[in-house]
Motif scaffolding. Structure first.
Motif, mmCIF file in Angstrom:
data_model
loop_
_atom_site.group_PDB
_atom_site.id
_atom_site.type_symbol
_atom_site.label_atom_id
_atom_site.label_comp_id
_atom_site.label_asym_id
_atom_site.label_seq_id
_atom_site.Cartn_x
_atom_site.Cartn_y
_atom_site.Cartn_z
ATOM 1 N N VAL A 155 34.941 15.260 -7.687
ATOM 2 C CA VAL A 155 36.034 14.289 -7.657
ATOM 3 C C VAL A 155 36.416 14.043 -6.205
ATOM 4 O O VAL A 155 36.696 14.989 -5.461
ATOM 5 C CB VAL A 155 37.251 14.804 -8.446
ATOM 6 N N PHE A 166 42.504 15.093 -12.652
ATOM 7 C CA PHE A 166 41.073 15.026 -12.944
ATOM 8 C C PHE A 166 40.512 16.422 -13.213
ATOM 9 O O PHE A 166 39.723 16.626 -14.144
ATOM 10 C CB PHE A 166 40.318 14.385 -11.780
ATOM 11 N N CYS A 179 36.885 19.335 -6.289
ATOM 12 C CA CYS A 179 37.683 18.206 -5.802
ATOM 13 C C CYS A 179 37.761 18.225 -4.282
ATOM 14 O O CYS A 179 37.954 19.280 -3.677
ATOM 15 C CB CYS A 179 39.098 18.259 -6.376
#
Length: 255
Positions: A155, A166, A179
């Motif tokens: 992400v 997310f 992420c």
């Protein structure tokens, strides 16, 4: 946020009350949209308590809007009243929706509270008690296909709250989620991934500072090492795309 595995699959409540309780979240999020000119609005659901018979959920609607003083908060849930007269003149409304929502939440055994600071934003926090639906033997399983189980996902988003959401959502599908906060960091993560365990999916924000999503995607497609193994999905609101001069369905140009 609680581990998604701890959330029950199904809950139930009084049908009449729930029909009116359910709009409480749009009521609070609608107010956040009204009073937030810039920044973000986040809606979060958390599991507070679960027993064999009941489930208590908490909903948090947090914004970076104009905020309120303690005196304004004290007047907030009074019928036909907003925080102050200037607010009513500028934004309209009677405050009746907040009062009704609070009453209905209390009818479901819940509570409502507000945390706010002028100029920094507000958080509306409410909870309610639901009945828990017992699992039945032989219930159909919703396992993911074998090729999606443990999917490795990257992400790329510069907004911390978006990365958090997310990560929680994708993690609930048994995906392995990493992420990062920029296009540069995304490229580095992709290049440093082991050859026998690369990222198979990239979810990338369109609007980011320095290197936006389109530019980052072009560099990924240009790299023989990355292009063949990575599926790219651009994630951004349509409004952001329009502001950036792009169609929400704009294809990634070939480098």
């Amino acid at each position: 946020m609680a581990d998604s595995a701890a959330y029950p699959d199904s809950v139930y409540s009084d049908g009449f009350l729930y029909r009116y309780f359910y709009p409480a979240q749009p009521q609070y999020s609608g107010n956040s949209v009204k009073f937030t000119e810039s920044g973000e609005i986040v809606v979060q659901v958390r599991l507070l308590c679960v027993t064999e018979e009941t489930v208590e959920l908490e909903v948090i609607v947090r914004d970076t809007g104009i905020g309120m003083t303690p005196d304004q908060i004290a007047k907030l849930f009074q019928s036909f009243s907003q925080a102050d007269a200037s607010t009513t003149r500028k934004f309209g409304g009677t405050g009746l929706g907040l009062a009704i929502s609070k009453h209905l939440i209390q009818q479901m055994g819940g509570t409502v509270r507000v945390e706010s600071e002028p100029g920094k934003g507000s958080s509306f926090i409410f909870n309610a008690l639901f009945g828990r639906v017992a699992k039945t033997e032989g219930a159909a399983k919703s396992d993911l296909p074998i090729d999606l189980d443990q999917l490795k996902v990257l992400v790329v988003d510069d907004v911390a709250s978006a990365r958090e959401m997310f990560a929680a959502t994708l993690g609930s599908f048994s995906f392995r989620v990493t992420c990062v906060d920029s296009g540069e960091a995304g490229l580095k993560a992709l290049k440093n991934a082991p050859a026998d365990d690369p990222f198979r999916l990239v979810l990338m924000d369109y609007i980011m500072p320095d290197m936006d999503g389109i530019e980052t995607a072009q560099l990924i497609k240009k790299s023989p090492q990355l292009a063949a193994v990575t599926t790219l999905i651009m994630v951004s609101s349509c409004g952001d795309c329009v502001k950036g001069g792009a169609s929400p369905t704009r294809p990634i140009p070939n480098p």
